[in-house]
Motif scaffolding. Structure first.
Motif, PDB file in Angstrom:
ATOM      1  N   ILE A 206       0.788  -1.003   0.066  1.00 30.47           N
ATOM      2  CA  ILE A 206       0.003  -0.085   0.009  1.00 30.47           C
ATOM      3  C   ILE A 206       1.041   1.282  -0.156  1.00 30.47           C
ATOM      4  CG2 ILE A 206      -1.895   1.251   1.385  1.00 30.47           C
ATOM      5  CD1 ILE A 206      -2.270  -1.694   2.451  1.00 30.47           C
ATOM      6  N   LEU A 207       2.020   1.490   0.926  1.00 25.63           N
ATOM      7  CA  LEU A 207       2.813   2.346   0.834  1.00 25.63           C
ATOM      8  C   LEU A 207       3.574   2.684  -0.534  1.00 25.63           C
ATOM      9  CD1 LEU A 207       4.305   1.607   4.365  1.00 25.63           C
ATOM     10  CD2 LEU A 207       2.607   2.961   3.765  1.00 25.63           C
ATOM     11  N   GLY A 208       3.936   1.456  -0.948  1.00 22.41           N
ATOM     12  CA  GLY A 208       4.609   1.745  -2.503  1.00 22.41           C
ATOM     13  C   GLY A 208       3.691   2.345  -3.552  1.00 22.41           C
ATOM     14  N   ILE A 209       2.307   1.530  -3.495  1.00 25.38           N
ATOM     15  CA  ILE A 209       1.541   2.381  -4.479  1.00 25.38           C
ATOM     16  C   ILE A 209       1.370   3.724  -4.122  1.00 25.38           C
ATOM     17  CG2 ILE A 209      -0.994   2.026  -5.209  1.00 25.38           C
ATOM     18  CD1 ILE A 209      -0.477  -1.005  -5.136  1.00 25.38           C
ATOM     19  N   GLY A 210       0.942   3.981  -2.928  1.00 30.69           N
ATOM     20  CA  GLY A 210       0.513   5.339  -2.536  1.00 30.69           C
ATOM     21  C   GLY A 210       1.631   6.390  -2.733  1.00 30.69           C
ATOM     22  N   ALA A 211       2.982   6.042  -2.569  1.00 33.78           N
ATOM     23  CA  ALA A 211       4.102   6.775  -2.990  1.00 33.78           C
ATOM     24  C   ALA A 211       4.135   7.110  -4.636  1.00 33.78           C
ATOM     25  CB  ALA A 211       5.382   6.158  -2.695  1.00 33.78           C
ATOM     26  N   TYR A 212       3.760   5.939  -5.416  1.00 32.72           N
ATOM     27  CA  TYR A 212       3.768   6.282  -6.801  1.00 32.72           C
ATOM     28  C   TYR A 212       2.594   7.098  -7.084  1.00 32.72           C
ATOM     29  CZ  TYR A 212       4.043   4.847 -11.705  1.00 32.72           C
ATOM     30  OH  TYR A 212       4.164   4.813 -13.143  1.00 32.72           O
ATOM     31  N   LEU A 213       1.621   6.972  -6.367  1.00 33.59           N
ATOM     32  CA  LEU A 213       0.426   7.777  -6.832  1.00 33.59           C
ATOM     33  C   LEU A 213       0.686   9.400  -6.482  1.00 33.59           C
ATOM     34  CD1 LEU A 213      -2.473   5.638  -5.867  1.00 33.59           C
ATOM     35  CD2 LEU A 213      -1.950   6.311  -8.079  1.00 33.59           C
ATOM     36  N   LEU A 214       1.331   9.472  -5.362  1.00 33.28           N
ATOM     37  CA  LEU A 214       1.824  11.037  -5.087  1.00 33.28           C
ATOM     38  C   LEU A 214       2.622  11.611  -6.225  1.00 33.28           C
ATOM     39  CD1 LEU A 214       2.411  10.442  -1.236  1.00 33.28           C
ATOM     40  CD2 LEU A 214       0.593  11.794  -2.458  1.00 33.28           C
ATOM     41  N   PHE A 215       3.603  10.971  -6.668  1.00 37.80           N
ATOM     42  CA  PHE A 215       4.558  11.414  -7.721  1.00 37.80           C
ATOM     43  C   PHE A 215       4.207  11.141  -9.214  1.00 37.80           C
ATOM     44  CE2 PHE A 215       6.798  11.349  -3.740  1.00 37.80           C
ATOM     45  CZ  PHE A 215       7.345  12.545  -3.533  1.00 37.80           C
ATOM     46  N   TYR A 216       3.057  10.539  -9.511  1.00 40.82           N
ATOM     47  CA  TYR A 216       2.498  10.143 -10.853  1.00 40.82           C
ATOM     48  C   TYR A 216       1.955  11.212 -11.595  1.00 40.82           C
ATOM     49  CZ  TYR A 216      -0.420   7.242 -14.063  1.00 40.82           C
ATOM     50  OH  TYR A 216      -1.044   6.349 -15.198  1.00 40.82           O
ATOM     51  N   ASN A 217       2.255  11.369 -12.892  1.00 36.22           N
ATOM     52  CA  ASN A 217       1.821  12.656 -13.608  1.00 36.22           C
ATOM     53  C   ASN A 217       1.471  12.307 -14.791  1.00 36.22           C
ATOM     54  OD1 ASN A 217       2.980  14.817 -11.586  1.00 36.22           O
ATOM     55  ND2 ASN A 217       4.927  13.942 -11.967  1.00 36.22           N
ATOM     56  N   GLN A 218       0.810  11.103 -15.054  1.00 34.67           N
ATOM     57  CA  GLN A 218       0.105  10.965 -16.236  1.00 34.67           C
ATOM     58  C   GLN A 218      -1.623  10.593 -16.113  1.00 34.67           C
ATOM     59  OE1 GLN A 218       2.211   7.650 -18.134  1.00 34.67           O
ATOM     60  NE2 GLN A 218       3.955   8.311 -17.374  1.00 34.67           N
ATOM     61  N   GLY A 219      -2.126  11.115 -17.194  1.00 38.42           N
ATOM     62  CA  GLY A 219      -3.757  10.746 -17.570  1.00 38.42           C
ATOM     63  C   GLY A 219      -4.311  11.296 -16.370  1.00 38.42           C
ATOM     64  N   GLN A 226      -7.183  15.639  -9.664  1.00 36.81           N
ATOM     65  CA  GLN A 226      -7.347  14.235 -10.145  1.00 36.81           C
ATOM     66  C   GLN A 226      -6.388  13.173  -9.328  1.00 36.81           C
ATOM     67  OE1 GLN A 226      -9.440  13.130 -12.303  1.00 36.81           O
ATOM     68  NE2 GLN A 226     -10.157  15.167 -12.824  1.00 36.81           N
ATOM     69  N   LYS A 227      -5.266  13.654  -9.033  1.00 37.40           N
ATOM     70  CA  LYS A 227      -4.352  12.714  -8.191  1.00 37.40           C
ATOM     71  C   LYS A 227      -5.135  12.458  -6.848  1.00 37.40           C
ATOM     72  CE  LYS A 227       0.059  13.599  -8.485  1.00 37.40           C
ATOM     73  NZ  LYS A 227       1.555  14.252  -8.469  1.00 37.40           N
ATOM     74  N   SER A 228      -5.627  13.351  -6.316  1.00 33.50           N
ATOM     75  CA  SER A 228      -6.345  13.370  -5.032  1.00 33.50           C
ATOM     76  C   SER A 228      -7.487  12.275  -5.079  1.00 33.50           C
ATOM     77  CB  SER A 228      -6.624  14.647  -4.411  1.00 33.50           C
ATOM     78  OG  SER A 228      -5.647  15.563  -4.138  1.00 33.50           O
ATOM     79  N   LYS A 229      -8.413  12.292  -6.191  1.00 35.54           N
ATOM     80  CA  LYS A 229      -9.482  11.572  -6.435  1.00 35.54           C
ATOM     81  C   LYS A 229      -9.143  10.074  -6.420  1.00 35.54           C
ATOM     82  CE  LYS A 229     -12.658  14.891  -8.499  1.00 35.54           C
ATOM     83  NZ  LYS A 229     -13.382  15.048  -9.865  1.00 35.54           N
ATOM     84  N   THR A 230      -7.945   9.739  -7.167  1.00 34.57           N
ATOM     85  CA  THR A 230      -7.298   8.646  -7.296  1.00 34.57           C
ATOM     86  C   THR A 230      -6.922   8.045  -6.064  1.00 34.57           C
ATOM     87  OG1 THR A 230      -6.601   8.971  -9.673  1.00 34.57           O
ATOM     88  CG2 THR A 230      -5.646   7.026  -8.627  1.00 34.57           C
ATOM     89  N   ILE A 231      -6.404   8.666  -5.323  1.00 30.62           N
ATOM     90  CA  ILE A 231      -5.758   8.063  -3.988  1.00 30.62           C
ATOM     91  C   ILE A 231      -7.038   7.961  -2.986  1.00 30.62           C
ATOM     92  CG2 ILE A 231      -4.690   8.830  -1.907  1.00 30.62           C
ATOM     93  CD1 ILE A 231      -2.660  10.349  -3.866  1.00 30.62           C
ATOM     94  N   VAL A 232      -8.030   8.590  -3.170  1.00 32.96           N
ATOM     95  CA  VAL A 232      -9.235   8.457  -2.266  1.00 32.96           C
ATOM     96  C   VAL A 232     -10.052   7.281  -2.609  1.00 32.96           C
ATOM     97  CG1 VAL A 232     -11.464   9.238  -1.810  1.00 32.96           C
ATOM     98  CG2 VAL A 232      -9.430  10.973  -1.721  1.00 32.96           C
TER      99      VAL A 232
END
Length: 518
Positions: A206-219, A226-232
């Motif tokens: 979960i931590l690895g995926i969460g870290a990726y989502l925080l610095f992910y910049n596509q789509g 949008q990043k916040s929505k994905t994480i939620v």
């Protein structure tokens, strides 16, 4: 990605796993023909390898079907929340459909199929995330040949199931990154939760995926909103999946228990004093090297036979395993006195069992002698920490990490661990190869971080689970490491290793091609 290669990876995984495990079963039958219970050298229904954890995982579905509740021991209320439900339900499905004996016959092959499928899914995950076919294929085959993972396929414990769930979580996440579908991030959250409910330490994904989502910049994640929505969405999928278990636990205990709970500071039957001895041992080494649990099993027969005085020799032999560096802030005599107190407490508990045959675990674990032994070992532990803080906080964790990295990971395969410890040439070669391979897995993570041109998100995806779990086990939480606890991070290590192989091959090929063209 080439379907033919994926089929080859699947077939290779099946053949390697079944061949190696059947060879191990044949070895167990040859060294233990009467099938005396002896951990990894004994079998259940001639099909699965016996484990200490069987008593926790296997009775739960039978008790549920008998109307006694989902628990490994109906007489012990805390056993209803002592273990996560994932594997008992998995085993229970086989038990419910096929019955006990046939379930044990089929489960090894069912778990092997999941292992083979996870080899394919991990290869596809790498292809989806990094768009590199060669890297993906090497990842699939490397996963397939790793005995540390497939050796658990013939056990009935969580390690035979949750590595598949970790890989499946990563697969849905990788597909989300590639196809940008919310359904994939929802499925990722659900499977992460199921993995967590099978073995809580797998929550590091979960931590690895969460870290990726925080610095992910596509789509879908190309801006903060949008990043916040994905994480939620991801977090909600996880929370809603585990919520029935949490609600059930609260209804039973009136406590917020997210995964499982240790009661009376004693997760097993040895008592809080014995567990504090484990923490004392953790001051100077990984307690798995000098297990207090093994000491208990040696002491127990003499206590049952009312001959506790014979245990003095056993305690002296145990003390002989402690090096002089283990005594800091206290003496060997003080430690021996505490061990004698523990032995006397085992005697008291045995007498209590005889006089109170219907006593529950809580009654035995809260006897006055338990706190006395706990306080003695706790005082020795605190003396060590005060006298050798650098050793405790820095050197011991580093030494434990070193042992984890430089290890053959064949400890649970009886065929490679003869009782006399005299290795045959074949056993020596096999252990040497896996020793080198395991070392390269960890070293490759550093290679990936330094030499990969991928962004911060990709590096954190692989780095975060490994660092967090290693720190938690060696320093922050338990200071106790059984190698099987580290299985959740092996998919990430195998990905980084495959990158190192691919990158090195490409660089060598480029250099050779360049020299030829000149």
């Amino acid at each position: 990605m080439d379907r033919k290669q994926l089929i080859y990876i699947f077939i290779a995984s099946l053949l390697i796993s079944i061949s190696a495990n059947e060879f191990n079963l044949a070895h167990i039958r040859s060294v233990n023909p009467t099938n005396n219970t002896s951990n990894t050298t004994s079998l259940v229904h001639e099909s699965t390898i016996w484990s200490n954890d069987n008593s926790f995982y296997l009775p739960q579905m039978q008790n549920l079907m008998d109307g006694k509740g989902f628990t490994s021991d109906p007489s012990e209320p805390e056993m209803m929340v002592r273990r996560t439900p994932g594997y008992p339900l998995f085993y229970g499905a086989f038990y419910f459909v096929f019955g006990e004996k046939t379930a044990h016959y089929l489960i090894p092959y069912g778990q092997t199929l999941l292992f083979a499928l996870s080899s394919v899914l991990l290869a596809m995950s790498v292809f989806y995330l990094f768009k590199n076919k060669k890297w993906a294929i090497i990842t699939g085959y490397t996963y397939a040949i790793n005995p540390f993972i497939y050796s658990y396929c013939y056990f009935t414990i969580t390690e035979s199931l949750f590595p598949f769930l970790v890989v499946l979580s990563l697969f849905f996440f990788a597909r989300f990154v590639r196809e940008q579908k919310k359904s994939d991030i929802i499925l990722c959250g659900i499977i992460c939760a199921l993995s967590f409910l099978t073995r809580a330490t797998s929550g590091v994904i979960i931590l690895g995926i969460g870290a990726y989502l925080l610095f992910y910049n596509q789509g879908l994640a190309n801006n903060f909103k949008q990043k916040s929505k994905t994480i939620v969405v991801y977090a909600l999928s996880f929370v809603l999946t585990i919520s029935p278990w949490v609600i059930r636990n609260y209804a039973i205990t009136n406590e917020l228990i997210i995964a499982e709970k240790f009661y009376h500071e004693a997760p097993m039957q040895y008592g809080k004093g014995a567990i504090e001895l484990r923490f004392l041992t953790g001051c100077w080494t990984n307690p798995a090297n000098v297990p207090p649990e093994n000491l208990f099993h040696k002491l127990e027969p003499n206590i049952i036979n009312n001959e506790p005085e014979k245990n003095i020799e056993i305690l002296d032999a145990y003390l002989a395993e402690w090096p002089e560096s283990a005594y800091s802030g206290y003496t060997k005599s003080q430690l021996k006195n505490a061990l004698i107190s523990m032995n006397n407490c085992f005697v008291d508990k045995n007498a209590y069992n005889v006089n109170h045959p219907s006593a529950i675990r809580k009654d035995k674990m809260t006897l006055p002698c338990e706190m006395k032994v706990f306080n003695e070992f706790n005082a020795l532990k605190n003396s060590y920490i005060n006298n050798s803080p650098i050793r405790y906080y820095v050197l011991t964790p580093l030494i434990t990490c070193k042992e984890v990295i430089f290890n053959s990971v064949l400890h649970n395969i009886a065929a490679f661990n003869p009782a006399d410890r005299n290795l045959s040439p074949f056993q020596f070669i096999a252990k040497s190869i896996t020793y080198i391979l395991n070392s390269l897995f960890y070293l490759s993570l550093l290679y990936f971080v330094v030499f990969s041109k991928l962004g911060k998100a990709s590096k954190l995806l692989l780095l975060t689970p490994v660092v967090v779990l290693m720190a938690a086990l060696t320093l922050l939480l338990f200071r106790y490491v059984e190698l099987r606890y580290l299985l959740p991070i092996y998919p990430f290590l195998i990905i980084s290793f495959s990158f190192m192989v691919t990158d090195t091959y490409d660089k060598v090929l480029l250099k050779v091609t360049s020299n030829v063209s000149k």
